[in-house]
Design an enzyme around this catalytic site. Structure first.
Site, mmCIF file in Angstrom:
data_model
loop_
_atom_site.group_PDB
_atom_site.id
_atom_site.type_symbol
_atom_site.label_atom_id
_atom_site.label_comp_id
_atom_site.label_asym_id
_atom_site.label_seq_id
_atom_site.Cartn_x
_atom_site.Cartn_y
_atom_site.Cartn_z
ATOM 1 N N HIS A 83 -7.630 -0.478 0.771
ATOM 2 C CA HIS A 83 -7.604 -1.901 1.140
ATOM 3 C C HIS A 83 -7.032 -2.118 2.542
ATOM 4 O O HIS A 83 -7.149 -3.214 3.097
ATOM 5 C CB HIS A 83 -6.848 -2.737 0.105
ATOM 6 C CG HIS A 83 -5.368 -2.480 0.050
ATOM 7 N ND1 HIS A 83 -4.511 -3.272 -0.678
ATOM 8 C CD2 HIS A 83 -4.585 -1.506 0.602
ATOM 9 C CE1 HIS A 83 -3.276 -2.812 -0.561
ATOM 10 N NE2 HIS A 83 -3.294 -1.742 0.216
ATOM 11 N N ASP A 84 -6.439 -1.082 3.128
ATOM 12 C CA ASP A 84 -5.924 -1.179 4.494
ATOM 13 C C ASP A 84 -7.034 -1.080 5.539
ATOM 14 O O ASP A 84 -6.774 -1.304 6.726
ATOM 15 C CB ASP A 84 -4.911 -0.050 4.767
ATOM 16 C CG ASP A 84 -3.642 -0.202 3.947
ATOM 17 O OD1 ASP A 84 -3.281 -1.338 3.620
ATOM 18 O OD2 ASP A 84 -3.021 0.830 3.624
ATOM 19 N N GLU A 100 -7.001 0.251 -6.943
ATOM 20 C CA GLU A 100 -7.124 -0.814 -5.952
ATOM 21 C C GLU A 100 -7.412 -2.146 -6.648
ATOM 22 O O GLU A 100 -7.955 -2.171 -7.753
ATOM 23 C CB GLU A 100 -8.271 -0.507 -4.967
ATOM 24 C CG GLU A 100 -8.097 0.753 -4.137
ATOM 25 C CD GLU A 100 -7.259 0.527 -2.885
ATOM 26 O OE1 GLU A 100 -6.846 -0.633 -2.623
ATOM 27 O OE2 GLU A 100 -7.023 1.505 -2.151
ATOM 28 N N GLU A 107 -8.893 -7.045 0.463
ATOM 29 C CA GLU A 107 -9.102 -6.798 -0.956
ATOM 30 C C GLU A 107 -10.573 -7.093 -1.244
ATOM 31 O O GLU A 107 -11.161 -7.994 -0.657
ATOM 32 C CB GLU A 107 -8.191 -7.682 -1.809
ATOM 33 C CG GLU A 107 -6.706 -7.530 -1.517
ATOM 34 C CD GLU A 107 -6.163 -6.131 -1.801
ATOM 35 O OE1 GLU A 107 -6.880 -5.309 -2.407
ATOM 36 O OE2 GLU A 107 -5.013 -5.850 -1.397
#
Length: 374
Positions: free
Chosen positions: A273-274, A302, A340
């Site tokens: 998600h980074d 995640e 996200e």
């Protein structure tokens, strides 16, 4: 009493109706103002919780062994009773601590709640997460969030500090440790839910490489649950250099954008998600290349955002959705392209990375388990 003519009657009636409408409008405005104050003062609760952690209030209560008075607590913490009372008054109102009053002498006693038990320094503490997100380094980028929305190519963190979060961490070991401690505390909370609720996911696995594994806490928890597994903790060189020795875990430094060490399965938790889709696809390709084509798998932990109302089953899931959406704002503030994703967005990056199958398994936590097969 004088009789009103038709014109006067209409005027009186209309005047009364206007008065009612005005009252209703005023009530709506006042209610909206009260709700707005929650945002005006939104930072206060975080600051008070951070204060409680830094003072060690939960630890003092735990050491006392029974409900504690304000006088006893202030003596234990060596702080001002009057200021401590004001902090405790707020935190009791927010239900972070419990207050009871003795019927004999009306003395107030404080005790812990499930939330404040998580704010103590122990294996399942979430205190490090609070201290990270409330630190000046992580708070400052929020002031540049609107700029991030206008210019999608530059993270608010980068605009504020002049470099990416990863470059900043590499130059500031103290902050890097704060990040790693926070990620480790989250892993210690979430991973047991993953291991107990979806233990079948780890069946038949002899070796696991934790991609972006930080200080190795996730692997340590995994190996404790499944002693036959051998772990490879893979992260940037400066991260693994500071990682402690863990039985059954080998620390390997490198960039996941370039390679991933070979293993039966790759484990990726709160890392993808980074990154934006392009980098995410590259990382997943490296993971696919690292695992066997016939029986390998990539296990991702995640968040999966549910956008449609009919996808929300109950009140708890609605609360979790709100947390996932707020996590998405964290990605906007602290990363350049991170986000996200919905299930459809996850299926896209997994497919583009060359995987043939993708399964999403929800758990009772912010993230879900996403399993990709070569």
């Amino acid at each position: 009493m004088a009789k009103l003519n038709d014109g006067e009657s209409k005027t009186k009636i209309l005047g009364a109706q206007n008065h009612v409408e005005t009252q209703e409008e005023e009530e709506v405005v006042l209610e909206a103002a009260i709700d707005t104050w929650k945002y005006v003062l939104g930072y206060v609760e975080m600051a008070a919780v951070k204060c409680a952690i830094e003072l060690g209030i939960s630890e003092a209560m735990e050491n006392h062994g029974q409900p504690i008075t304000l006088s006893e607590l202030s003596t234990s913490l060596d702080c001002s009773p009057s200021s401590l009372h004001r902090i405790m008054r707020l935190l009791v109102h927010q239900k972070l601590f419990k207050e009871t009053i003795s019927p004999e002498d009306q003395t107030k006693y404080y005790s812990l709640t499930p939330i404040t038990r998580l704010l103590k320094n122990h294996d399942h503490s979430m205190a490090a997460l609070v201290l990270l997100e409330s630190s000046p380094v992580m708070l400052a980028p929020w002031h540049a969030l609107s700029g991030r929305v206008r210019d999608e190519g530059r993270a608010a963190f980068e605009a504020t500090h002049g470099e990416s979060l990863w470059d900043y961490n590499a130059k500031h070991p103290k902050h890097s440790k704060l990040v790693n401690d926070a990620m480790a505390s989250n892993a210690r909370i979430v991973l047991p839910v993953v291991l107990k609720g979806r233990a079948e996911v780890f069946e038949g696995i002899g070796t696991v490489v934790d991609v972006g594994g930080g200080n190795g806490s996730a692997l340590q928890t995994m190996i404790k649950a499944f002693p036959w597994i051998k772990g490879i903790n893979f992260d940037l060189p400066h991260v693994v250099a500071a990682a402690p020795e863990i039985a059954g875990v080998e620390h390997v430094g490198g960039s996941m954008l370039e390679f991933v060490p070979k293993a039966d399965a790759a484990f990726v938790m709160n890392v993808l998600h980074d990154w934006g889709d392009e980098e995410c696809i590259t990382i997943l390709r490296k993971c696919r290349e690292a695992v066997p084509k016939d029986k390998g798998k990539v296990i991702m932990v995640e968040a999966v955002i549910k956008e449609e109302k009919h996808e929300i089953d109950d009140e708890k899931e609605e609360k979790l959705k709100g947390l996932r959406l707020m996590m998405d704002m964290v990605m906007m503030a602290h990363t350049t392209t991170g986000k996200e994703r919905t299930q459809q967005e996850w299926e896209y990056v997994v497919t583009q990375a060359g995987f043939t199958k993708c399964i999403v398994k929800p758990i009772q936590a912010i993230p879900s388990i996403i399993i990709a097969y070569p």
